[in-house]
Design a protein around this motif. Structure first.
Motif, PDB file in Angstrom:
ATOM      1  N   ILE A  88     105.708   8.578  62.611  1.00 53.74           N
ATOM      2  CA  ILE A  88     106.032   8.398  61.199  1.00 53.74           C
ATOM      3  C   ILE A  88     105.239   9.407  60.382  1.00 53.74           C
ATOM      4  CG2 ILE A  88     106.027   6.795  59.251  1.00 53.74           C
ATOM      5  CD1 ILE A  88     106.028   4.496  61.164  1.00 53.74           C
ATOM      6  N   ALA A  89     105.929  10.138  59.539  1.00 51.91           N
ATOM      7  CA  ALA A  89     105.231  11.037  58.622  1.00 51.91           C
ATOM      8  C   ALA A  89     105.822  10.835  57.244  1.00 51.91           C
ATOM      9  CB  ALA A  89     105.389  12.484  59.060  1.00 51.91           C
ATOM     10  N   LEU A  90     104.960  10.802  56.249  1.00 48.40           N
ATOM     11  CA  LEU A  90     105.454  10.613  54.890  1.00 48.40           C
ATOM     12  C   LEU A  90     104.519  11.313  53.926  1.00 48.40           C
ATOM     13  CD1 LEU A  90     104.327   7.318  53.359  1.00 48.40           C
ATOM     14  CD2 LEU A  90     103.868   7.721  55.750  1.00 48.40           C
ATOM     15  N   PHE A 100     108.797  11.912  50.790  1.00 46.14           N
ATOM     16  CA  PHE A 100     109.681  11.927  51.959  1.00 46.14           C
ATOM     17  C   PHE A 100     109.129  10.913  52.955  1.00 46.14           C
ATOM     18  CE2 PHE A 100     106.558  15.100  53.414  1.00 46.14           C
ATOM     19  CZ  PHE A 100     106.354  14.700  54.723  1.00 46.14           C
ATOM     20  N   ARG A 144     109.708  10.150  57.100  1.00 40.43           N
ATOM     21  CA  ARG A 144     110.421  10.632  58.281  1.00 40.43           C
ATOM     22  C   ARG A 144     109.988   9.829  59.503  1.00 40.43           C
ATOM     23  NH1 ARG A 144     108.515  15.887  58.417  1.00 40.43           N
ATOM     24  NH2 ARG A 144     109.872  16.188  56.650  1.00 40.43           N
ATOM     25  N   GLU A 180     115.397  10.768  58.034  1.00 38.00           N
ATOM     26  CA  GLU A 180     114.670  10.966  56.783  1.00 38.00           C
ATOM     27  C   GLU A 180     114.820   9.716  55.925  1.00 38.00           C
ATOM     28  OE1 GLU A 180     112.773  13.566  55.997  1.00 38.00           O
ATOM     29  OE2 GLU A 180     113.252  14.703  57.806  1.00 38.00           O
ATOM     30  N   ARG A 222      96.459  18.980  54.559  1.00 41.76           N
ATOM     31  CA  ARG A 222      97.593  18.261  55.136  1.00 41.76           C
ATOM     32  C   ARG A 222      98.856  19.012  54.730  1.00 41.76           C
ATOM     33  NH1 ARG A 222      98.529  13.931  58.835  1.00 41.76           N
ATOM     34  NH2 ARG A 222     100.576  13.073  58.385  1.00 41.76           N
ATOM     35  N   TYR A 223      99.802  19.089  55.619  1.00 40.45           N
ATOM     36  CA  TYR A 223     101.070  19.770  55.350  1.00 40.45           C
ATOM     37  C   TYR A 223     100.872  21.178  54.783  1.00 40.45           C
ATOM     38  CZ  TYR A 223     103.083  15.087  55.881  1.00 40.45           C
ATOM     39  OH  TYR A 223     103.454  13.857  56.356  1.00 40.45           O
ATOM     40  N   GLY A 274     101.191  10.910  62.327  1.00 43.68           N
ATOM     41  CA  GLY A 274     102.372  11.736  62.090  1.00 43.68           C
ATOM     42  C   GLY A 274     102.511  12.964  62.970  1.00 43.68           C
ATOM     43  N   ALA A 318     105.965  13.658  64.042  1.00 41.16           N
ATOM     44  CA  ALA A 318     107.025  13.601  63.031  1.00 41.16           C
ATOM     45  C   ALA A 318     106.851  14.633  61.925  1.00 41.16           C
ATOM     46  CB  ALA A 318     107.065  12.205  62.404  1.00 41.16           C
ATOM     47  N   MET A 319     105.626  15.141  61.766  1.00 45.99           N
ATOM     48  CA  MET A 319     105.361  16.013  60.614  1.00 45.99           C
ATOM     49  C   MET A 319     106.303  17.200  60.561  1.00 45.99           C
ATOM     50  SD  MET A 319     101.266  16.079  60.676  1.00 45.99           S
ATOM     51  CE  MET A 319     101.033  17.168  59.286  1.00 45.99           C
TER      52      MET A 319
END
Ligand code: SF4
Ligand code: SF4
Ligand code: SF4
Ligand code: SF4
Ligand code: FES
Lengths: 171, 899
Positions: free
Chosen positions: A66-68, A82, A84, A124, B242-243, B707, B710-711
């Motif tokens: 899970i990434a958000l 988002f 995901r 998504e 992050r990201y 994550g 999933a990232m």
């Protein structure tokens, strides 16, 4: 020898038992509501997104699928910018649902998720968000929280006193 | 050493400590809130209860607050006693009766001291059925968020803000169970240390507003130990990504440098890394398609690097590795500082003084421990904020030490010491061009021109050592001040003299040195601290390279020069017409930088480089302490490598030697040390890149990092190979050694049970002491014990000139930083450019506050709104310096003014 004959006899009897195998997909399985299948994001009774982007589901997830990203609207209400889930990794353990403090993320009794391309198993937010409260109707996190995020004002929550008047010295 | 028994186990502990400190130093998890290692105890929160027994026979004991009890020999206490445990759980349960149901939307969550302690005490279920108290919040400005419901009344915020940092506008209001921590009314917090509230407050009342914009939990950040880029003090920071975005800066404890606190510029000034204005593409200008890939660039570079004279322009904000790589590329004689003559001269003087090693240069911790401080003409509030905070501690602690001489109160007993000390203060003499917030705690405040302040300095030196010349024609106030200051300095054991380069005066540096030298004797150990402008100013100065003007002279003579400019917006440092001339004379200009600016516009070849967050680098702070800043994340954009890697490749091209492999920072430092003995020891600043613990790297990510699978799944569902870091023992993953890493390699503070920053206790030898294994950083200047030689040369008193004004700069904590200004909140707090004149001068020009004043300098005319001040001497004009888009001016020259 006796044992062999007995076994054959028992197997033979099974021909007359009620069949366990069903003719899937023509015939559907009856699923229990608590069955752990496809994950959805639900909405609160007012129709607002329940997820507050707290990242607890993501932290609980043992396969890290899970990434958000949390964002905030003009009222200070948190929501996922988002969200995901990589279902090709998900093991449907349900830890995310257990971790979720808002009942937003829920597992549903849908397992029919087969895809030809693994990439299509990446869901998504648009794919996850449903227009329903799911298994836990009635809960609205922002009514319980102390934060005022456009749902209730400070002190208007069920278990809250009116905000303190700091100019007053009365007890 | 007293021996005490904790739960019947004997321990040898340090005298003078309180029981809480002792327990925490021993690694015992004893919950607390209001005690803070830098601020002492007040016994307000009642969380740290332990049982104290009268003697070995006593089985009942009494519950006492461990933070309010000194250690005594043979003392018996119990932390695990059921009564003490129940007491602590009860305190938390009470606090929780009013605590909001906010954790999921609270930015503190996951690094929350209150969560840590709640879990630690075992309170998990709400029994209280009544309503919760609520508060309304306040707007506290663009940097700090306020959510008052979460307060647990520990008083740490006001104790930090008011007592520790000297702020005025945050306070506690109301009474009984209604106490409120905030401002009198909504408004921007005025203290430049307000960001520390986010770390000091054990709850989510005060949180980082810039983090809120791209909120990430502590466990989800990729962290690395880094060095603040925004002034010369080199505060240690933990930077988190992050990201692909840098998301937060928190304090990284270093007992010698910044201790527990950062200034707001350092904490919030990180957003330049994420700026839209970043250079992300290699450009070769004057072609149809300017954006080129690396290969095209590499094919192009030989044409401009070989067969031509190459000069290098170094940078005070680039790492020492990058500056060294440029020196290697251009050759030592063709490397210039990219700073004006005067600045180079001042910094060289400072570097010479420090490398002579006759006088000790103090760390920030030593400044805190000074018993008298003289600030000579440097506006440290704006140019070295954490040093100003350290000076404040010196003043407060000296007052407390005087109290302790009379009344035996332990040093940690904050409330008692404050009560006894009342308004008394240690000695601080603050001299600056304009008044400064430090004046408030200063026994002597002097405002004037640099030369006049230097004269006062020389007079002090004369009074300290009468073989030194006296100042002639001295005014009475000067003589009076000099007498007063010299008397106080003589009383001190560890006086500190602080000066710097921001007022552009060499006389100040000489005067400061003479004072320190005159103070030095067997009993008295003075410290002499210098403030420089940028994070690696000292490193650049130590190279001894010449100024920009020398480079200009070269290009004016030689038409075939390729100039390689490293991370330096020349227009910020050098008057514009000189820079324009320089560029018009260069045949080719190669610029390596992080952000587009006026200099990068002039580049024929523009190469993007990594910021501190995307690359490794070593920076040398104002005391000559070399500190490594580690790469936080790998830019998704591969081209963003450190400048020294580019420069190394360019050297390979130019010298046509074989490459072999990429260079590590370690190799650069080893080379630097070999080529320049003044940097001796720098290669040992951190463990080598091949360092491993039990064969493992140290992970930049926490074990709860989420994550991973999933990232990037939206781009490609198969996870990419984890990124490799060839330059350091840190890894970009969650895998690796989970124990205590060596101090320079601590990516974040975490310990079982301590998710909040309070985990730092576990990393220290004792609470508030050095990190285990010693604080990171290596001091390059060593005392030699040589006899100091005085400078003497006293300047003439300042006298106004008819129709001319003396131009001096005013730096702004928020606004003057080249990089920090990219943070929206800091830009919002940055003042507008303005000119300041004395009221009389303004009247003589027939002008009033708000009028537009024209300033003629450096062959140009600039216009600024005028502000008049009564505390300014006649004959001076002060301009805000370093604001975005402003030209560099020739400070310390005489200029024309007109309406
Ligand atoms: S745990 Fe629930 S509220 Fe939190 S991020 Fe996940 S889905 Fe959203
Ligand atoms: S302050 Fe800590 S305990 Fe309170 S809501 Fe925030 S995270 Fe939760
Ligand atoms: S605001 Fe924070 S620091 Fe201040 S009293 Fe409340 S909990 Fe303590
Ligand atoms: S004092 Fe300087 S080094 Fe420290 S945080 Fe502030 S700007 Fe950064
Ligand atoms: S920490 Fe001891 S009473 Fe607060």
């Amino acid at each position: 020898m006796i044992s062999h004959l007995r076994t054959m006899w028992l197997v033979f009897l099974h021909l007359f038992h009620k069949r366990e195998t069903i003719q899937y997909p023509e015939e559907k399985v009856a699923m229990r509501p608590r069955w752990r299948g496809r994950i959805v994001l639900t909405k609160d009774p007012d129709g607002g997104e329940r997820c507050v982007g707290c990242y607890l589901c993501a932290a609980a997830c043992p396969v890290d699928c899970i990434a958000l990203q949390a964002a905030e609207d003009e009222n200070g209400r948190r929501y996922p910018e988002f969200f995901r889930i990589n279902f090709s990794r998900c093991i449907f353990c349900g830890y995310c649902e257990e971790a979720c403090p808002t009942y937003a993320i829920q597992l549903t009794p849908d397992f029919e998720m087969a895809e030809y391309r693994r990439q299509d198993l990446v869901y998504e937010k648009e794919d996850l968000l449903i227009d329903s409260q799911g298994k836990y109707p009635g809960y609205n996190f922002y009514k319980m929280a102390g934060l005022s995020a456009g749902v209730k004002e400070k002190g208007k929550g069920e278990n809250e006193e009116a905000p303190v008047d700091i100019k007053s010295l009365l007890p | 050493m007293p021996r005490i028994y904790i739960d019947n186990m004997p321990f040898e502990v340090k005298a003078g400590k309180n029981l809480l400190e002792v327990c925490l130093s021993l690694g015992i998890d004893l919950p607390y809130f209001c005690w803070h290692p830098a601020m002492g105890s007040i016994g307000a929160c009642r969380q740290c209860a332990v049982k104290v027994y009268k003697d070995a026979e006593d089985t009942k004991g009494r519950i006492m607050m461990s933070c309010m009890e000194s250690v005594k020999d043979d003392l018996r206490i119990s932390v695990c006693d059921p009564g003490a445990k129940a007491f602590r759980a009860q305190v938390i349960e009470w606090l929780m009766t009013n605590h909001p149901h906010d954790c999921p939307v609270c930015d503190e969550g996951g690094s929350c001291h209150l969560q840590d302690v709640t879990v630690m005490t075992g309170h998990d279920y709400r029994r209280y059925e009544f309503k919760k108290r609520t508060y309304t919040n306040q707007y506290l400005g663009p940097l700090i968020n306020h959510e008052m419901n979460r307060c647990i009344q520990c008083y740490r915020c006001v104790r930090f803000y008011r007592d520790y940092a000297g702020g005025k506008d945050l306070n506690v209001f109301s009474a009984h169970n209604h106490v409120y921590f905030g401002r009198e009314k909504d408004g921007v917090l005025q203290s430049p240390f307000s960001g520390n509230l986010a770390e000091v407050c054990p709850t989510g009342v005060f949180t980082d507003k810039t983090l809120k914009e791209h909120y990430t939990r502590k466990w989800d950040l990729t962290n690395a130990p880094a060095i603040c880029q925004h002034c010369s003090l080199g505060c240690n920071i933990i930077a988190g990504e992050r990201y692909g975005q840098l998301r937060s800066i928190v304090n990284r404890y270093n007992s010698e440098v910044n201790g527990y606190f950062l200034c707001d510029k350092g904490r919030f000034g990180y957003e330049f890394v994420n700026s839209e204005n970043r250079i992300t593409q290699t450009l070769i200008r004057h072609r149809a398609a300017e954006a080129v890939d690396e290969q095209t660039l590499m094919n192009h570079l030989p044409h401009i690097l070989t067969g031509h004279t190459v000069i290098g322009i170094g940078s005070p904000r680039a790492s020492i590795e990058s500056n060294y790589a440029l020196m290697e590329l251009a050759g030592k004689e063709c490397f210039y500082q990219g700073l004006p003559d005067n600045q180079v001269f001042l910094e060289q003087k400072i570097a010479d003084i420090l490398s002579a090693g006759t006088i000790h240069t103090p760390s920030l911790k030593e400044i805190e421990q000074a018993d008298a401080v003289l600030v000579l003409g440097e506006d440290i509030w704006n140019t070295a904020p954490i040093m100003a905070l350290a000076v404040r501690q010196s003043v407060m602690r000296t007052a407390a030490a005087h109290v302790q001489e009379q009344v035996p109160v332990p040093g940690w007993h904050d409330a008692a010491l404050k009560e006894l000390a009342q308004e008394s203060k240690g000695f601080l003499a603050n001299m600056s061009i304009l008044s400064s917030p430090l004046d408030e705690i200063a026994a002597v405040q002097v405002h004037g021109t640099p030369d006049d302040m230097a004269r006062l300095g020389f007079q002090i030196a004369h009074l300290l050592n009468n073989t030194l010349p006296a100042v002639d024609n001295a005014a009475d106030t000067l003589l009076h001040n000099a007498t007063m200051i010299s008397q106080q300095l003589l009383l001190a054991r560890h006086p500190v003299i602080i000066t710097g380069t921001s007022s552009g005066s060499e006389a100040l540096i000489r005067a400061a040195y003479d004072i320190a030298a005159a103070l030095q004797n067997e009993e008295r150990h003075p410290g002499l601290a210098f403030v420089l402008p940028d994070c690696n100013s000292m490193g650049l100065a130590m190279t001894g390279a010449s100024s920009f003007e020398k480079a200009l002279a070269i290009v004016q003579k030689n038409p075939d020069v390729t100039a390689v400019i490293l991370e330096n917006d020349l227009y910020r440092n050098i008057p514009a017409d000189l820079v324009d001339t320089f560029f018009s004379k260069c045949r080719q200009v190669v610029v390596l930088d992080t952000l587009h600016n006026r200099t990068t516009e002039k580049a024929d070849v523009l190469i993007p480089v990594a910021t501190f967050a995307e690359g490794d680098g070593t920076f040398i702070n104002n005391e000559g302490r070399a500190q490594r800043s580690y790469q936080v994340f790998m830019s998704p954009d591969k081209v963003l490598k450190e400048a020294f890697k580019w420069l190394f490749e360019m050297k390979v091209i130019r010298r046509a030697i074989s490459n072999g492999h990429d260079v590590h920072p370690d190799e650069m430092l080893a080379g630097l040390e070999r080529a320049y003995p003044q940097f001796k020891g720098i290669a040992d600043v951190v463990p080598s890149h091949a360092f491993r613990i039990h064969g493992s790297r140290i992970p930049r990510e926490s074990q709860r990092y989420s994550g991973r699978t999933a990232m990037q799944a939206n781009k490609a569902v198969s996870e990419p190979k984890p990124l490799q870091d060839d330059d350091s023992p840190l890894s970009f993953t969650m895998e690796g050694y989970r124990g205590m890493p060596p101090a320079p390699l601590i990516p974040y503070f975490w310990a079982p049970g301590w998710n909040s920053g309070q985990a730092v206790n576990k990393y220290q030898q004792e609470t508030g002491g050095a990190l285990k294994g010693g604080d990171p950083g290596i001091r390059l200047f060593r005392e030699t014990g040589a006899i100091p030689a005085y400078f003497q040369d006293i300047p003439d008193a300042f006298s106004p000139r008819q129709g001319k004004w003396f131009l001096l700069p005013q730096y702004q904590l928020f606004g003057s930083g080249e990089l920090s200004i990219y943070t929206k909140g800091i830009a919002a707090l940055s003042p507008e450019p303005r000119a300041i004149l004395s009221a009389r001068d303004a009247a003589s020009l027939n002008m009033a506050t708000g009028d537009l004043l024209s300033v003629q300098t450096d062959n140009r005319t600039y216009q600024f709104p005028l502000e008049t001040r009564d505390d300014l001497q006649d004959g001076i004009v002060i301009l805000t310096a370093g604001l975005k888009g402003m030209d560099a001016l020739s400070w310390g020259t005489w200029v024309n003014l007109f309406k």
